[in-house]
Motif scaffolding. Sequence first.
Motif, PDB file in Angstrom:
ATOM      1  N   HIS A 458       0.845  -1.197   0.000  1.00 18.61           N
ATOM      2  CA  HIS A 458       0.000   0.000   0.000  1.00 18.61           C
ATOM      3  C   HIS A 458       0.881   1.248   0.000  1.00 18.61           C
ATOM      4  O   HIS A 458       0.885   2.035   0.946  1.00 18.61           O
ATOM      5  CB  HIS A 458      -0.939  -0.015   1.198  1.00 18.61           C
ATOM      6  CG  HIS A 458      -2.152  -0.850   0.987  1.00 18.61           C
ATOM      7  ND1 HIS A 458      -3.362  -0.346   0.589  1.00 18.61           N
ATOM      8  CD2 HIS A 458      -2.319  -2.193   1.068  1.00 18.61           C
ATOM      9  CE1 HIS A 458      -4.236  -1.331   0.467  1.00 18.61           C
ATOM     10  NE2 HIS A 458      -3.623  -2.465   0.747  1.00 18.61           N
ATOM     11  N   GLN A 462      -0.170   2.700  -5.026  1.00 17.75           N
ATOM     12  CA  GLN A 462      -0.933   1.458  -5.013  1.00 17.75           C
ATOM     13  C   GLN A 462      -2.030   1.490  -3.951  1.00 17.75           C
ATOM     14  O   GLN A 462      -2.411   0.460  -3.405  1.00 17.75           O
ATOM     15  CB  GLN A 462       0.008   0.264  -4.793  1.00 17.75           C
ATOM     16  CG  GLN A 462       0.986   0.082  -5.936  1.00 17.75           C
ATOM     17  CD  GLN A 462       1.950  -1.086  -5.764  1.00 17.75           C
ATOM     18  OE1 GLN A 462       2.821  -1.287  -6.615  1.00 17.75           O
ATOM     19  NE2 GLN A 462       1.842  -1.848  -4.699  1.00 17.75           N
ATOM     20  N   ARG A 467      -4.863   1.962  -7.061  1.00 19.61           N
ATOM     21  CA  ARG A 467      -4.670   0.511  -6.966  1.00 19.61           C
ATOM     22  C   ARG A 467      -5.270  -0.204  -8.169  1.00 19.61           C
ATOM     23  O   ARG A 467      -4.969  -1.371  -8.414  1.00 19.61           O
ATOM     24  CB  ARG A 467      -5.291  -0.011  -5.672  1.00 19.61           C
ATOM     25  CG  ARG A 467      -4.717  -1.366  -5.240  1.00 19.61           C
ATOM     26  CD  ARG A 467      -5.105  -1.692  -3.817  1.00 19.61           C
ATOM     27  NE  ARG A 467      -4.577  -2.988  -3.396  1.00 19.61           N
ATOM     28  CZ  ARG A 467      -3.368  -3.185  -2.878  1.00 19.61           C
ATOM     29  NH1 ARG A 467      -2.569  -2.156  -2.714  1.00 19.61           N
ATOM     30  NH2 ARG A 467      -2.964  -4.390  -2.520  1.00 19.61           N
ATOM     31  N   GLY A 488      -7.853  -3.341  -0.990  1.00 21.15           N
ATOM     32  CA  GLY A 488      -6.513  -3.677  -0.537  1.00 21.15           C
ATOM     33  C   GLY A 488      -6.408  -5.010   0.166  1.00 21.15           C
ATOM     34  O   GLY A 488      -7.276  -5.876   0.038  1.00 21.15           O
TER      35      GLY A 488
END
Length: 516
Positions: A458, A462, A467, A488
Amino acid sequence: MKKATVIGAGVAGLATAAFLAREGYDTTVVEKNDTVGGRAGELTVDGFRFDTGPSWYLMPEVFEHFFNLFGTSTEKELEMVDLTPAYRLFSEGEAPIDVRSGINEAAELFESIEPGAGEKIREYLDSSSDVYRIATERFLYTTFTSLWPFLHKDVRDRLGLLITLLTRPLDKYVAERFHDHRLRQMLTYPAVFLSSHPERTPALYHLMSETDLVQGVQYPQGGFTAVIKAIEKIAREQGVSIQLNTEVTAITTEGKDVTGVRVRRQDASVDTYASDIVVSGADLHFTETRLLPPEKRTYPEKYFGTREPGLSAVLVMLGVKGKIPELTHHNLLFSKDWDKDFSVVFDGPNAQRPLNSSQSIYISMPSATDPSTAPDGDENLFILVPTPAMEGLGRGDAYAEQASPAVEAITEDVIDQVAAWCGVEDLRERIVVKRTLGPQDFAERYHAWRGGAIGPSHTLRQSAFFRGSNASKKVRGLYYAGATTVPGVGVPMCLISAENVVKRLRGDSSPGPLAS
């Protein structure tokens, strides 16, 4: 009735299937392995039962919301235990510290270690709670198909703060407020839950301290196996069919539309599941580069050349005779020079940083809470040793005759470390069961990109809408769920990703959870 096929029976796959069936789809889950759960697996050896994946039960409201949507509750589905302490911290060369949840408890602990830190941690946790609420309401349960989540008053009023938190690394944000290395480690170790390096993780993720220091840490009796069974039960109650030992070899298309999946069963027979929609809960890299032809890929191989796969791990599962009072349910061992440990994991080993030099590890001893995990009077240890996402490190012996030399060397070193750091001098002599997993296991069993254990880091590039999308841009009717897509990594995020597939199908661009 329209048909839906879900690839993978992990948390995201089972939850997505349950949602799709509730939406009226004739839903089938296809799973290559012989059990459900994916990374949240289970291994039983000589009376010791090990969870082979997730072990921290955080963000309880996400589980409660999921169960509520299907007319039930956490209380009805799981037997939860509050953990006190939340965890025990073993900092190299220091006496162990029991960390208890609660703002007052955190303030008292921080003040006892560093004068003035008590008031600072109150301010820090107030901020983490506020950002956590905004993230849950605006940025987790969303498909990022609209700008409206960003235009809400809560976001506008905090725009300057949010920009600062997004562009400031977590480690520096914490270091500006606290000096003692143990306090800094307590506040930055959650980056590991995000498969990330604290110096590459946006300070926005200080919100993670809301989960352990404010909300508290719980444990479901039966471990995450019990969570998986509860989600599987809900899926089956909705009418979902689950096909095990059935590996997807291709996602089929016609023109711009998905048409189904091609599978190979354990007996080598092949079949095709015709589908109006396909949801892949499998690793995004595998889905895009192995199941689709080049012209149908939203994320080609070159895309992944710019991404960070996150960490992998060697998992060491030990059955130990007798009790180990030196440990509690969750235990964190941190070296003083843990920057070097993170460098080994995220930048790779070298002559100055050999592979087995990392000494910052995690130990779960569920037998402290759950008698079903070990024979009476004995202990169950699950040790996670972070490693680079390098499939070439090899496999463990949990599903093979023997572990690779690298995995075996790491295992032996970590047994010695636990014995020395935690004061369990006779640990090695008391081990009666030992099983391991390595990066190659994650690659082979779960098609994990580069053998990653959790999912992509993360980092700023991202996180959130950076993401990626949970829908293919090249194939209509193809969607994604799980740790390698939005929002995530982690079990709660996988549950949310399943719900976001439904929002995508409905054309619902609103932020926030679905109404019960």
